[in-house]
Design an enzyme around this catalytic site. Structure first.
Site, PDB file in Angstrom:
ATOM      1  N   SER A  16      -7.396   3.982   9.269  1.00 28.28           N
ATOM      2  CA  SER A  16      -8.138   3.967   8.008  1.00 28.28           C
ATOM      3  C   SER A  16      -7.421   3.088   6.979  1.00 28.28           C
ATOM      4  O   SER A  16      -8.022   2.194   6.360  1.00 28.28           O
ATOM      5  CB  SER A  16      -8.262   5.420   7.512  1.00 28.28           C
ATOM      6  OG  SER A  16      -8.674   5.484   6.186  1.00 28.28           O
TER       7      SER A  16
ATOM      8  N   LYS B 231      -8.465  -1.168   5.791  1.00 31.81           N
ATOM      9  CA  LYS B 231      -8.770  -1.589   4.413  1.00 31.81           C
ATOM     10  C   LYS B 231      -7.842  -2.723   3.973  1.00 31.81           C
ATOM     11  O   LYS B 231      -8.254  -3.668   3.315  1.00 31.81           O
ATOM     12  CB  LYS B 231      -8.647  -0.391   3.461  1.00 31.81           C
ATOM     13  CG  LYS B 231      -9.834   0.564   3.608  1.00 31.81           C
ATOM     14  CD  LYS B 231      -9.788   1.692   2.616  1.00 31.81           C
ATOM     15  CE  LYS B 231      -8.762   2.708   2.960  1.00 31.81           C
ATOM     16  NZ  LYS B 231      -9.219   4.032   3.329  1.00 31.81           N
TER      17      LYS B 231
ATOM     18  N   ARG C 180     -14.380  13.279   7.823  1.00 28.80           N
ATOM     19  CA  ARG C 180     -13.080  13.894   8.145  1.00 28.80           C
ATOM     20  C   ARG C 180     -12.678  14.899   7.067  1.00 28.80           C
ATOM     21  O   ARG C 180     -12.134  15.965   7.346  1.00 28.80           O
ATOM     22  CB  ARG C 180     -11.994  12.806   8.229  1.00 28.80           C
ATOM     23  CG  ARG C 180     -12.063  11.969   9.487  1.00 28.80           C
ATOM     24  CD  ARG C 180     -11.197  10.729   9.370  1.00 28.80           C
ATOM     25  NE  ARG C 180      -9.804  11.026   9.118  1.00 28.80           N
ATOM     26  CZ  ARG C 180      -8.956  10.211   8.477  1.00 28.80           C
ATOM     27  NH1 ARG C 180      -9.355   9.030   8.055  1.00 28.80           N
ATOM     28  NH2 ARG C 180      -7.713  10.561   8.296  1.00 28.80           N
TER      29      ARG C 180
ATOM     30  N   HIS D 133       0.849  -1.190   0.000  1.00 28.33           N
ATOM     31  CA  HIS D 133       0.000   0.000   0.000  1.00 28.33           C
ATOM     32  C   HIS D 133       0.881   1.234   0.000  1.00 28.33           C
ATOM     33  O   HIS D 133       1.883   1.283   0.699  1.00 28.33           O
ATOM     34  CB  HIS D 133      -0.897   0.020   1.239  1.00 28.33           C
ATOM     35  CG  HIS D 133      -1.751   1.244   1.305  1.00 28.33           C
ATOM     36  ND1 HIS D 133      -2.941   1.348   0.635  1.00 28.33           N
ATOM     37  CD2 HIS D 133      -1.556   2.439   1.916  1.00 28.33           C
ATOM     38  CE1 HIS D 133      -3.454   2.546   0.840  1.00 28.33           C
ATOM     39  NE2 HIS D 133      -2.643   3.235   1.620  1.00 28.33           N
TER      40      HIS D 133
ATOM     41  N   ASP E 128     -15.132   3.118   7.810  1.00 31.56           N
ATOM     42  CA  ASP E 128     -14.041   4.011   7.411  1.00 31.56           C
ATOM     43  C   ASP E 128     -14.500   4.921   6.276  1.00 31.56           C
ATOM     44  O   ASP E 128     -14.183   6.111   6.259  1.00 31.56           O
ATOM     45  CB  ASP E 128     -12.806   3.195   6.971  1.00 31.56           C
ATOM     46  CG  ASP E 128     -11.781   4.092   6.302  1.00 31.56           C
ATOM     47  OD1 ASP E 128     -11.282   5.014   6.975  1.00 31.56           O
ATOM     48  OD2 ASP E 128     -11.515   3.917   5.098  1.00 31.56           O
TER      49      ASP E 128
END
Ligand code: URA
Length: 433
Positions: free
Chosen positions: A183, A187, A168, A82, A161
């Site tokens: 967050s 995922k 947010r 990621h 989320d």
């Protein structure tokens, strides 16, 4: 439990229990807690922070709010990566076939781009026919057979989320390390990976502007991964200037193929090989970094990497002719050159501005609903530290829009040239295990 008591508790800097965090997250997701109370709660976290147990519990609550993908029918250690988001970041396109070529299963769920950073799914969809809408059976079959598959995130992954992130975004609480870390990690974990390599970007084009903050985010995410039994490593990489020489969707596919053919720029190749090396260590194929790095370089040199990319495009339904003929990828009709006004060396290229200009040229989305132009983007002809002569082309803007003045002005003001060659920079700053 009363929501207002929990808001006050966090506002006073106290530690919330697992049950209290679950109560707020599930209450907000199912609509029992209104936006204004959740916004106040998020702002209390923003100012008072959370300890590691609270962050793990928040991550778990996000994960449990939706589907958890079961990849247990795939043999081997499933490794995912990621990126915290950057400009010209095409690393996933490179590491998926590279790591799969070692026999390690890469089951990648990925997102679309928003704002100045691009998304892997958008980039791959610039290849004619490339399908990222795989059903779960095909996705799992492809990983078992070919060791790689990519799909867009399913709607019901971490809905808590998703709803919280949208809040947010409009209430000024995005840039909080506990909130970002939970967050991202929720995922990744809900996507079913056994092992995760995180590319935490730092610099002008990244969420994290300082090395200290990037390290804190990296350490927090590695801790969450470990506390939830996922092997996790974070690599902190440079995102001051765009990665590589291409920004945009089709452009980035073109450049990723060059890296896989062994002709990539030094920064792109180094970061991609570093991430792929750690993915192959977590995947259990290598024990040490140097052996992994050498082997991956050999896979590129031998032509196996680009052949694996061809297979990747083929199994996802894409037109493999682009590999021999990259000119078949979408091309923009306007190509505007921005030239150096003096002799010297490139001292600075501001990645976030280049990302913003690329978005204005059509390569990205301002809002989620916007469509993107795969052919739009920016070529960075001269990178940090490279010599330029007056009149040399530093950037080329690619677009189909006619009024590109705003983007052109942004790019013109996003770089500087110095008389002396600037000091060498690091592409990889640190590894957090
Ligand atoms: N990316 C995410 O997925 N979540 C954040 O909070 C920030 C970046």
């Amino acid at each position: 439990m009363r929501v207002v008591d929990l808001i006050n508790k966090k506002k006073d800097g106290k530690i919330l229990s697992k049950e209290e965090i679950q109560f707020i997250v599930s209450g907000y997701t199912n609509g029992h807690i209104p936006d204004y109370q959740m916004a106040a709660f998020l702002m209390a976290i923003y100012f008072k922070g959370m300890n590691r147990d609270e962050i793990s519990n928040l991550t778990l609550s996000y994960i449990e709010s939706g589907d958890i993908i079961d990849l247990s029918s795939i043999d081997g250690i499933k490794v995912d990566k990621h990126s915290s988001g950057g400009v010209g970041d095409k690393i996933s396109l490179i590491v998926i076939p590279l790591v799969a070529a070692l026999g390690i299963p890469v089951a990648k769920m990925s997102g679309r781009g928003l704002g100045h950073t691009g998304g892997t799914i958008d980039k791959l969809e610039s290849i004619e026919g490339f399908n990222t809408n795989l059903d779960m059976n095909t996705f799992i079959d492809n990983v078992n057979k070919y060791k790689m598959a990519i799909a867009g995130q399913t709607a019901n992954l971490t809905p808590a989320d998703k709803k919280t992130y949208a809040l947010r975004d409009v209430t000024g609480s995005v840039d909080s390390i506990p909130l970002i870390a939970s967050s991202i990690m929720s995922k990744k974990i809900a996507s079913g990976a056994d092992a995760i390599v995180l590319d935490v970007k730092v610099g002008a084009g990244a969420f994290m502007k300082s090395l200290d903050k990037a390290k804190e985010l990296a350490e927090t995410m590695v801790d969450i991964g470990k506390s939830l039994n996922r092997k996790t490593i974070a690599i902190i990489t440079n995102m001051n200037e765009p990665l590589g020489r291409e920004v945009g969707n089709a452009n980035e596919v073109r450049e990723a193929m060059e890296v896989l053919k062994g002709n990539g720029s030094e920064d792109e190749t180094t970061v991609a090989l570093t991430i792929a090396s750690y993915m192959s260590i977590l995947g259990g194929v290598f024990e040490d970094f140097d052996s992994a790095y050498m082997k991956l370089k050999h896979i590129i040199k031998s032509g196996k990497a680009i052949e694996k990319f061809r297979e990747f495009v083929r199994i996802q339904g894409g037109n493999t002719d682009i590999i021999g003929n990259p000119d078949m990828l979408p091309k923009a009709k306007n190509n505007i050159e921005i030239r150096a006004k003096k002799d010297g060396y490139i001292k600075f290229i501001k990645a976030d501005n280049i990302g913003l200009a690329a978005m204005l040229l059509g390569a990205g989305r301002k809002n989620k609903e916007d469509t993107i132009d795969f052919s739009a983007g920016i070529t960075v002809n001269k990178k940090y530290g490279e010599k330029v002569s007056k009149g040399d082309t530093v950037f080329v803007l690619h677009t189909n829009i006619e009024n590109y003045t705003e983007a052109e002005n942004i790019v013109k003001n996003s770089f500087s040239i110095s008389k002396v060659k600037p000091a060498a920079i690091k592409y990889v700053y640190d590894i957090i295990k």
